[in-house]
Design a protein around this motif. Structure first.
Motif, PDB file in Angstrom:
ATOM      1  N   LYS B 157     -32.611   9.630  -1.614  1.00 20.41           N
ATOM      2  CA  LYS B 157     -31.908  10.866  -1.964  1.00 20.41           C
ATOM      3  C   LYS B 157     -32.160  11.139  -3.441  1.00 20.41           C
ATOM      4  O   LYS B 157     -32.389  10.213  -4.224  1.00 20.41           O
ATOM      5  CB  LYS B 157     -30.403  10.683  -1.715  1.00 20.41           C
ATOM      6  N   THR B 158     -32.078  12.401  -3.811  1.00 25.09           N
ATOM      7  CA  THR B 158     -32.336  12.691  -5.219  1.00 25.09           C
ATOM      8  C   THR B 158     -31.354  13.730  -5.770  1.00 25.09           C
ATOM      9  O   THR B 158     -30.539  14.273  -5.018  1.00 25.09           O
ATOM     10  CB  THR B 158     -33.800  13.131  -5.433  1.00 25.09           C
ATOM     11  N   TRP B 159     -31.471  13.982  -7.057  1.00 23.63           N
ATOM     12  CA  TRP B 159     -30.548  14.858  -7.804  1.00 23.63           C
ATOM     13  C   TRP B 159     -29.110  14.423  -7.602  1.00 23.63           C
ATOM     14  O   TRP B 159     -28.204  15.239  -7.469  1.00 23.63           O
ATOM     15  CB  TRP B 159     -30.712  16.332  -7.395  1.00 23.63           C
ATOM     16  N   ASN B 160     -28.961  13.107  -7.556  1.00 22.32           N
ATOM     17  CA  ASN B 160     -27.658  12.550  -7.289  1.00 22.32           C
ATOM     18  C   ASN B 160     -26.899  12.459  -8.611  1.00 22.32           C
ATOM     19  O   ASN B 160     -27.181  11.623  -9.458  1.00 22.32           O
ATOM     20  CB  ASN B 160     -27.899  11.175  -6.645  1.00 22.32           C
ATOM     21  N   THR B 161     -25.928  13.361  -8.777  1.00 20.42           N
ATOM     22  CA  THR B 161     -25.216  13.453 -10.066  1.00 20.42           C
ATOM     23  C   THR B 161     -24.189  12.338 -10.199  1.00 20.42           C
ATOM     24  O   THR B 161     -23.397  12.125  -9.282  1.00 20.42           O
ATOM     25  CB  THR B 161     -24.512  14.823 -10.173  1.00 20.42           C
ATOM     26  N   TYR B 162     -24.222  11.663 -11.339  1.00 20.15           N
ATOM     27  CA  TYR B 162     -23.268  10.602 -11.674  1.00 20.15           C
ATOM     28  C   TYR B 162     -23.239   9.474 -10.648  1.00 20.15           C
ATOM     29  O   TYR B 162     -22.212   8.809 -10.488  1.00 20.15           O
ATOM     30  CB  TYR B 162     -21.846  11.180 -11.834  1.00 20.15           C
ATOM     31  N   GLY B 163     -24.344   9.264  -9.944  1.00 20.29           N
ATOM     32  CA  GLY B 163     -24.421   8.149  -8.997  1.00 20.29           C
ATOM     33  C   GLY B 163     -24.197   6.816  -9.695  1.00 20.29           C
ATOM     34  O   GLY B 163     -23.709   5.860  -9.081  1.00 20.29           O
ATOM     35  N   GLN B 164     -24.543   6.759 -10.981  1.00 17.52           N
ATOM     36  CA  GLN B 164     -24.365   5.502 -11.726  1.00 17.52           C
ATOM     37  C   GLN B 164     -22.893   5.111 -11.834  1.00 17.52           C
ATOM     38  O   GLN B 164     -22.573   3.962 -12.091  1.00 17.52           O
ATOM     39  CB  GLN B 164     -25.010   5.601 -13.125  1.00 17.52           C
ATOM     40  N   TYR B 165     -21.994   6.077 -11.655  1.00 16.72           N
ATOM     41  CA  TYR B 165     -20.563   5.774 -11.732  1.00 16.72           C
ATOM     42  C   TYR B 165     -19.944   5.574 -10.344  1.00 16.72           C
ATOM     43  O   TYR B 165     -18.790   5.213 -10.234  1.00 16.72           O
ATOM     44  CB  TYR B 165     -19.805   6.942 -12.376  1.00 16.72           C
ATOM     45  N   ALA B 166     -20.712   5.889  -9.314  1.00 16.24           N
ATOM     46  CA  ALA B 166     -20.082   6.112  -8.012  1.00 16.24           C
ATOM     47  C   ALA B 166     -19.795   4.827  -7.251  1.00 16.24           C
ATOM     48  O   ALA B 166     -20.553   3.864  -7.296  1.00 16.24           O
ATOM     49  CB  ALA B 166     -20.943   7.037  -7.170  1.00 16.24           C
TER      50      ALA B 166
END
Lengths: 379, 399
Positions: B157-166
């Motif tokens: 998946k891409t353009w995943n916003t704030y995935g680093q926090y999820a």
């Protein structure tokens, strides 16, 4: 917050819609435009009978209420069918000035004649070289014993060839661009020294330039206080600006609808041109322009009907006209472009709607003028 | 016809104003004003303040912890938030996955996920777009294959916003390769700690990695995390598209930025002894933007008026998206223009938490180009503005 129409507004909208559907198709309109008067007396009598000519007037003045939103409702429907009857010069401009300034019998008499459709009036405010500055008036009104002498030339006088009487803005005192010193005079079209150079405008509406050559009046022909006209003239022109803006909203809606319909039937390369995305997105943009135009005209109409300060009202009107001007160029030009060659001819209603919105763009100040005015009114 | 609020609505506006005045933390407001990106902790802190007040989820039904506000009250709340620059809650949990869980989830799923979303205990991210599925989202290829009580997920998946926090991701996955492309998609909730998930940050033009690519390699997901029925995911996903389109015009935020533009112009030398506020070309553009914003605001209000009498939001939300984003982007450009040479220094770190170096100014001028770059996304995400035009063509013009 309530964006719905009142019962009266709903009724007005229905009435005008029914009228234009039944009696104002393209061919009928063309015949009216080509006639000598340039409007239908039969329609005019009907407008009076149905109370439309009373729309811009307060109930105290014998009108229907006189709100800017009422006017917006009627003008928008007129715009859709490109109605040419001289509603604006009679009921809005002249009627508005008389309602604000005239007194006693003069007022009652004139308003009654306007609302019953018996009197044709034209408002002579613009002058060559003044552009859209309402204060820049060199037509003079000079006292000469008991009489007053009018001298000067007026341009772009809507309905001038049909007018029984003119309302003339003239300067009684002050320098050429002073707001102070302007007065309004009622001038009979048959008075000595009055002459009209008649023509039709680009949109088919009858208009003319007015020459006043030592026209003799009396003090009784002055409407309102001497030298105190400017604020009222400004207010009436602002209302008329919202009126033609609403008319443009209706006309643009018609342009969009006709363009969409045409694109579905016109075939090239074996398919309807409506299937081309290059055209689809342009029609989507026309739709967006129409909606934004509608929103901002509603804003201006509501603002005029509110208790807001005068400057705030003027700013809202200028915001609307400035935005309308952009929409007019975009929607009008695209409608012609998407119709292709046939759009550039006299044969189709789109071309006539395009001409009308182009004329509206100029009326009471074009987009640049109103953008400038919007800025200058910022506190 | 009038655009006035009622006395009760005005009282509510006062209440919201007072709450935000007192409760929106000053440190956060200072950062917002200095264009410094808020950290996850700061966003969560703010959302928990809203939660405590009961105002974090105005659009949820009351039974789940919503506010029970009228459309006008919601409008007023969003207006006041935007006016002072308080960030809207991060949408992925509260505005995106929660309505899907409420509408299509099981009772168990609702109890398991909704309270933590409401309290901002769990951070969600979105797994929709793929490298080869952007505007044509339904062509997505990430697969989920049923294996006993689990799905096995593979793909990216891409353009995943704030995935680093999820903590969790909601995904559209393909569960049937044979059906029409819209009909083989399922809606799956996946724990981000699952073995086999890796994240690759994507650095955007502003030098910051707010989005990621997410890779799924034999990721095992309990079947109980499926929302609704298998292969019905597209229908559920579409709910997101029709939900929560009010506020999409971002009028309050744009008003705030317009005021900032005017202030900045007045403080910016034109180099000839005057200020940019008197520069004719700039003044003209500013007036046009302001007028466009008024047209947009009244379009927004028309939508609100329709909602208030129970009409569902229609294709007008596409107009609001197009015009709202284009206007925001136009203002981005104007900030860059005002900054002149000062837009050139590329020092993204100084707009991040904890910057220790020597600040390069004046003011926030060095953020203007970064914002301009970053906000190019506005007309691309959430259904690109071309897709919005397609929607208008289809739904309104019948083309």
């Amino acid at each position: 917050m309530d964006f719905s129409y009142t019962e009266v507004q709903q009724m007005l909208q229905d009435q005008v819609q029914k009228f234009v559907q039944k009696s104002y198709d393209f061919e009928t309109r063309r015949k009216i435009v080509d006639s000598e008067a340039g409007y239908s007396e039969e329609n005019w009598a009907l407008f009076a009978e149905l109370g439309w000519l009373a729309v811009p007037f307060s109930e105290d003045d014998g009108g229907l209420g006189g709100s800017a939103v009422d006017l917006m409702v009627v003008m928008e429907e007129f715009g859709k069918a490109n109605v040419v009857e001289p509603f604006l010069p009679n009921a809005v401009l002249c009627g508005g000035l008389i309602a604000r300034l005239a007194k006693g019998d003069q007022k009652t008499g004139l308003l009654e004649e306007i609302m019953s459709g018996q009197l044709q009036l034209a408002c002579a405010f613009a002058e060559s070289g003044a552009r859209y500055n309402l204060a820049r008036v060199s037509t003079s009104a000079t006292a000469n014993g008991d009489s007053i002498v009018l001298e000067g030339e007026k341009v772009a006088v809507l309905n001038a060839p049909n007018a029984d009487k003119f309302l003339v803005v003239a300067r009684e005192s002050g320098e050429v661009a002073d707001k102070q010193g302007l007065s309004l005079f009622l001038v009979d079209s048959k008075a000595e020294g009055v002459s009209v150079q008649a023509f039709a405008n680009i949109d088919g509406k009858k208009s003319g330039n007015l020459k006043l050559d030592k026209v003799q009046l009396s003090g009784a022909d002055r409407i309102g206080e001497a030298g105190q006209l400017y604020d009222s003239l400004q207010a009436v022109v602002d209302l008329a600006t919202v009126g033609v803006s609403a008319e443009a909203v209706g006309a643009m809606e018609a342009l969009l609808q006709k363009t969409v319909e045409y694109s579905k039937t016109r075939k090239q390369f074996g398919v309807p041109i409506a299937t081309f995305q290059a055209l689809q997105h342009r029609m989507a943009d026309m739709f967006i322009e129409c909606q934004l135009a509608r929103s901002i005209v509603m804003m201006a109409a509501m603002k005029l009907d509110s208790e807001a300060e005068v400057a705030e009202k003027q700013q809202a009107v200028s915001a609307a006209k400035s935005r309308i001007a952009r929409a007019i160029a975009r929607v009008g030009q695209e409608a012609i472009q998407i119709h292709g060659g046939i759009g550039t001819t006299e044969e189709l209603d789109v071309g006539h709607l395009f001409k009308r919105v182009t004329a509206i763009d100029v009326m009471f100040g074009n987009g640049d003028y109103h953008t400038e005015r919007f800025v200058s009114l910022q506190s | 016809m009038n655009a006035d609020f009622t006395a009760e609505e005005l009282a509510f506006q006062e209440e919201v104003r007072e709450f935000l005045q007192n409760e929106f933390p000053r440190e956060l407001k200072e950062k917002v004003d200095a264009n410094i990106r808020l950290s996850k902790e700061e966003l969560v802190r703010w959302q928990k303040i809203l939660y405590k007040k009961g105002w974090v989820a105005p659009n949820w039904p009351e039974e789940y912890g919503g506010t029970g506000w009228t459309p006008t009250q919601k409008y007023i709340f969003a207006n006041e938030m935007g006016r002072i620059g308080a960030p809207e809650p991060v949408p992925f949990g509260l505005k995106m996955v929660a309505p899907v869980i409420m509408t299509y989830g099981t009772e168990e799923q609702k109890q398991r996920f909704l309270p933590d979303i409401l309290q901002s205990n769990v951070w969600w991210c979105q797994g929709y777009s793929e490298p080869n599925a952007g505007s044509d989202l339904a062509s997505l290829k990430t697969t989920a294959v049923r294996d006993g009580d689990e799905y096995v997920v593979n793909g990216s998946k891409t353009w995943n916003t704030y995935g680093q926090y999820a903590d969790w991701i909601f995904c559209l996955v393909r569960t049937d390769n044979t059906a029409k492309k819209q009909e083989g998609i399922s809606f799956l909730l996946i724990d981000m700690k699952s073995p086999g998930i890796t994240l690759k940050p994507i650095v955007l033009l502003d030098g910051h990695a707010e989005v990621n690519e997410v890779f799924f390699d034999e990721v095992r997901v309990p079947a109980e995390n499926l929302i609704g029925e298998e292969n019905k995911g597209w229908t559920y996903a579409k709910l997101l598209l029709t939900h929560e389109r009010t506020g999409i015009a971002q009028v309050p935020r744009s008003k705030r930025r317009l005021a900032a533009l005017k202030r900045t112009a007045a403080q910016t030398d034109d180099g000839f002894g005057g200020s940019m506020a008197d520069n004719p070309a700039f003044k003209q553009k500013l007036a046009e933007v302001e007028i466009q914003l008024q047209a947009l605001e009244y379009s927004d209000l028309r939508t609100l008026a329709a909602l208030s009498v129970g009409k569902a939001p229609g294709p007008e939300s596409s107009i609001l998206k197009i015009v709202g984003t284009e206007l925001a982007q136009q203002m981005d450009e104007m900030f860059v223009q005002l900054a002149g040479y000062h837009c050139l220094p590329f020092v993204p770190d100084q707009f991040e938490e904890g910057f220790q170096g020597q600040y390069i100014g004046p003011g926030t001028t060095a953020s203007t180009a970064l914002t301009y770059f970053n906000n190019r996304k506005l007309s691309i995400f959430g259904g690109s503005n071309e897709i919005q035009r397609n929607i208008i063509c289809k739904a309104v013009l019948g083309l």
